[in-house]
Design a protein around this motif. Structure first.
Motif, short mmCIF file in Angstrom:
data_model
loop_
_atom_site.label_atom_id
_atom_site.label_comp_id
_atom_site.label_asym_id
_atom_site.label_seq_id
_atom_site.Cartn_x
_atom_site.Cartn_y
_atom_site.Cartn_z
N ARG A 1 0.85 -1.20 0.00
CA ARG A 1 0.00 0.00 0.00
C ARG A 1 0.88 1.24 0.00
O ARG A 1 1.02 1.94 1.01
CB ARG A 1 -0.89 0.02 1.24
CG ARG A 1 -1.69 -1.25 1.47
CD ARG A 1 -2.86 -1.33 0.51
NE ARG A 1 -3.75 -2.44 0.85
CZ ARG A 1 -4.88 -2.69 0.22
NH1 ARG A 1 -5.25 -1.92 -0.79
NH2 ARG A 1 -5.64 -3.71 0.57
N TRP B 1 -0.06 2.92 -12.05
CA TRP B 1 -0.34 1.75 -12.87
C TRP B 1 -0.44 2.15 -14.33
O TRP B 1 -1.10 3.13 -14.67
CB TRP B 1 -1.63 1.07 -12.42
CG TRP B 1 -1.75 -0.35 -12.94
CD1 TRP B 1 -2.15 -0.73 -14.18
CD2 TRP B 1 -1.43 -1.55 -12.24
NE1 TRP B 1 -2.11 -2.09 -14.30
CE2 TRP B 1 -1.68 -2.63 -13.11
CE3 TRP B 1 -0.98 -1.81 -10.95
CZ2 TRP B 1 -1.48 -3.95 -12.74
CZ3 TRP B 1 -0.78 -3.12 -10.58
CH2 TRP B 1 -1.03 -4.19 -11.47
N ASP C 1 -11.59 -3.62 -3.30
CA ASP C 1 -10.64 -3.46 -2.20
C ASP C 1 -10.92 -2.18 -1.43
O ASP C 1 -10.82 -2.16 -0.19
CB ASP C 1 -9.21 -3.46 -2.75
CG ASP C 1 -8.18 -3.33 -1.64
OD1 ASP C 1 -8.02 -4.28 -0.86
OD2 ASP C 1 -7.55 -2.26 -1.56
N TYR C 2 -11.27 -1.12 -2.13
CA TYR C 2 -11.60 0.16 -1.49
C TYR C 2 -12.80 0.00 -0.57
O TYR C 2 -12.82 0.51 0.56
CB TYR C 2 -11.89 1.20 -2.58
CG TYR C 2 -12.31 2.55 -2.05
CD1 TYR C 2 -11.37 3.52 -1.77
CD2 TYR C 2 -13.65 2.86 -1.85
CE1 TYR C 2 -11.74 4.77 -1.29
CE2 TYR C 2 -14.04 4.09 -1.36
CZ TYR C 2 -13.09 5.04 -1.09
OH TYR C 2 -13.47 6.28 -0.61
N LEU D 1 -8.59 7.54 -6.01
CA LEU D 1 -8.39 6.64 -7.15
C LEU D 1 -7.16 7.05 -7.95
O LEU D 1 -6.35 6.20 -8.35
CB LEU D 1 -9.65 6.65 -8.03
CG LEU D 1 -9.58 5.86 -9.34
CD1 LEU D 1 -9.26 4.39 -9.09
CD2 LEU D 1 -10.89 6.00 -10.12
N ARG E 1 -10.33 -0.90 2.86
CA ARG E 1 -9.73 0.41 3.14
C ARG E 1 -10.50 1.14 4.22
O ARG E 1 -11.63 1.59 3.99
CB ARG E 1 -9.71 1.25 1.87
CG ARG E 1 -8.95 2.57 2.00
CD ARG E 1 -9.10 3.38 0.72
NE ARG E 1 -8.21 4.52 0.68
CZ ARG E 1 -8.47 5.69 1.24
NH1 ARG E 1 -9.59 5.86 1.92
NH2 ARG E 1 -7.62 6.70 1.13
N ASP F 1 -11.07 -4.44 -9.37
CA ASP F 1 -10.44 -5.03 -8.17
C ASP F 1 -10.15 -3.95 -7.14
O ASP F 1 -10.33 -4.15 -5.94
CB ASP F 1 -9.15 -5.76 -8.56
CG ASP F 1 -9.42 -7.06 -9.30
OD1 ASP F 1 -10.58 -7.52 -9.29
OD2 ASP F 1 -8.47 -7.60 -9.92
N TRP F 2 -9.67 -2.80 -7.60
CA TRP F 2 -9.38 -1.70 -6.67
C TRP F 2 -10.66 -1.21 -6.01
O TRP F 2 -10.67 -0.89 -4.81
CB TRP F 2 -8.69 -0.56 -7.41
CG TRP F 2 -8.31 0.57 -6.50
CD1 TRP F 2 -7.14 0.72 -5.82
CD2 TRP F 2 -9.11 1.71 -6.17
NE1 TRP F 2 -7.16 1.88 -5.07
CE2 TRP F 2 -8.36 2.50 -5.27
CE3 TRP F 2 -10.38 2.14 -6.54
CZ2 TRP F 2 -8.84 3.69 -4.74
CZ3 TRP F 2 -10.87 3.32 -6.00
CH2 TRP F 2 -10.11 4.09 -5.12
N ARG F 3 -11.75 -1.13 -6.77
CA ARG F 3 -13.03 -0.69 -6.20
C ARG F 3 -13.49 -1.63 -5.09
O ARG F 3 -13.92 -1.18 -4.01
CB ARG F 3 -14.11 -0.60 -7.29
CG ARG F 3 -15.45 -0.04 -6.82
CD ARG F 3 -16.50 -0.16 -7.89
NE ARG F 3 -16.93 -1.54 -8.04
CZ ARG F 3 -17.87 -2.12 -7.30
NH1 ARG F 3 -18.48 -1.44 -6.34
NH2 ARG F 3 -18.20 -3.39 -7.50
N GLU G 1 -3.86 6.48 -5.54
CA GLU G 1 -3.52 5.12 -5.12
C GLU G 1 -3.43 4.12 -6.26
O GLU G 1 -2.84 3.05 -6.09
CB GLU G 1 -4.53 4.64 -4.08
CG GLU G 1 -4.53 5.47 -2.80
CD GLU G 1 -5.58 5.01 -1.81
OE1 GLU G 1 -6.17 3.93 -2.04
OE2 GLU G 1 -5.82 5.72 -0.82
N LEU G 2 -4.01 4.45 -7.43
CA LEU G 2 -4.00 3.48 -8.51
C LEU G 2 -3.53 4.07 -9.84
O LEU G 2 -2.54 3.62 -10.41
CB LEU G 2 -5.39 2.85 -8.68
CG LEU G 2 -5.50 1.83 -9.83
CD1 LEU G 2 -4.65 0.59 -9.53
CD2 LEU G 2 -6.95 1.44 -10.06
#
Length: 379
Positions: A155, A330, A348-349, A322, A353, A344-346, A325-326
């Motif tokens: 992270r 990326w 995880d958020y 967003l 988080r 996947d990030w959504r 962090e991404l």
């Protein structure tokens, strides 16, 4: 037997011996005989004449005091100048922790050759603190430090505050102060972000129409990025302003009005239609489509003023997370990869988080807590 101890004359004694010697010289005696009588060397006589000739005893005493004061002031100025040089040497940053102060004391002693007492005074640390040796690191602390290093790699945009929350979730019995200390000792930090541009425009306060329960206000906004080939990625972000959940991040090369309506229909089928939808006055056809959808589904529309993004503060904050962090870290090679990674990030958020507005809880946990505690009361 003559003593080898050097005799030091006071100013009064010197003045008296000079007066006695001048009397003897006035009688016709030679200087050598006079000096032997006074028990001094001829060179001492000439030095006294040059220094105290014509003076009275009180004047000679005052001169001696002034010389001593001048010597003391010179030493004081020299010490002050040395202190200034040492302060400049350690001016690289604030010395807030005992370890940093100990390192500064050691560096000053090596660089300027001063005593430990002097270096401690300049740095502002007590000598007992300087000599204190911390206890050896335990196996448990080594494991915690390793966990923090892995956390920082996994992270990179999360700081020590979220690390403390996640550490407690992982079973570590630690408080924020300990995590902060170990975080700094390990040299972990989140890179600073660029300064934001000053917002301009007209509008109302951020807190206007703040929701009091889930599914009251959905906030929407567009966000852009690119794939490796330079082609545009357009994202439609939708969040629940109360729970801070990211309801959807729809990714495509272009998102038109029909696509916006499709996303809203899909979310309404799963969550139910909201009471309001907050949206900016973007492209006219999209604004009309959102307005019509709200009218058909019994929802109100909250369009913000042009040039006033603070009226849509929650979605703007989400866009920043967003991006930070991404998107900034990326590189997407294709549209498909972007859709998979962003989704996947959504998830995880929402699930992992902790959100600052909810304390230790993630958006999904906060929504579940509200449903299980407040919903029955409201019913």
């Amino acid at each position: 037997m003559a003593s080898n101890k050097r005799w030091r004359h006071t100013p009064d004694q010197i003045i008296r011996k000079l007066a006695e010697g001048n009397k003897l010289l006035g009688t016709g005696q030679e200087l050598g005989e006079v000096c032997r009588h006074l028990e001094i060397a001829e060179s001492t006589w000439h030095r006294w004449i040059a220094q105290y000739g014509g003076m009275k005893a009180n004047e000679a005493k005052r001169l001696k005091e002034l010389e001593a004061e001048n010597t003391r002031l010179k030493k004081l100025v020299a010490n002050q100048a040395l202190d200034i040089d040492m302060l400049k040497e350690i001016f690289g940053g604030k010395l807030l922790t005992p370890n940093r102060k100990r390192s500064a004391v050691t560096a000053l002693r090596d660089r300027f050759g001063v005593s430990e007492r002097r270096a401690c005074t300049v740095v502002g640390i007590h000598r007992s603190t300087m000599r204190h040796r911390p206890p050896p690191i335990t196996a448990e602390e080594n494991e915690l430090r390793a966990w923090l290093r892995r956390f920082s790699v996994d992270r990179p945009r999360w700081g020590w505050r979220r690390a403390a929350k996640l550490a407690r979730r992982a079973g570590w019995k630690v408080n924020d102060k300990r995590i902060r200390r170990l975080w700094r000792e390990e040299g972990l930090q989140v890179p600073k972000r660029r300064k934001k541009k000053r917002l301009t425009g007209i509008g109302v306060a951020v807190g206007a129409m703040s929701p009091i329960r889930p599914n009251v206000i959905w906030a929407m906004d567009f966000q852009f990025d690119t794939t490796a080939d330079g082609r545009t990625l357009k994202m439609l972000n939708v969040i629940d302003e109360f729970t801070r959940e990211a309801l959807a991040i729809d990714v495509d090369r272009a998102v038109d009005a029909d696509r916006v309506v499709d996303v809203l229909d899909r979310l309404a089928l799963h969550h139910g239609a909201p009471v309001y939808v907050r949206f900016d006055n973007g492209p006219e056809f999209v604004a009309h489509a959102v307005s019509d959808w709200c009218r058909f589904n019994g929802a109100g529309s909250l369009f913000i003023d042009p040039g006033s993004p603070w009226q849509n503060a929650w979605i703007e904050s989400f866009n920043g997370r967003l991006r930070d962090e991404l998107l900034n870290s990326w590189r997407f090679d294709s549209l498909l990869e972007a859709r998979v990674i962003i989704e996947d990030w959504r998830c995880d958020y929402n699930i992992n988080r902790p959100h600052s507005a909810h304390g230790e809880l993630t958006p999904a946990e906060f929504a579940l807590q509200w449903t299980t505690t407040h919903q029955p009361r409201a019913a």
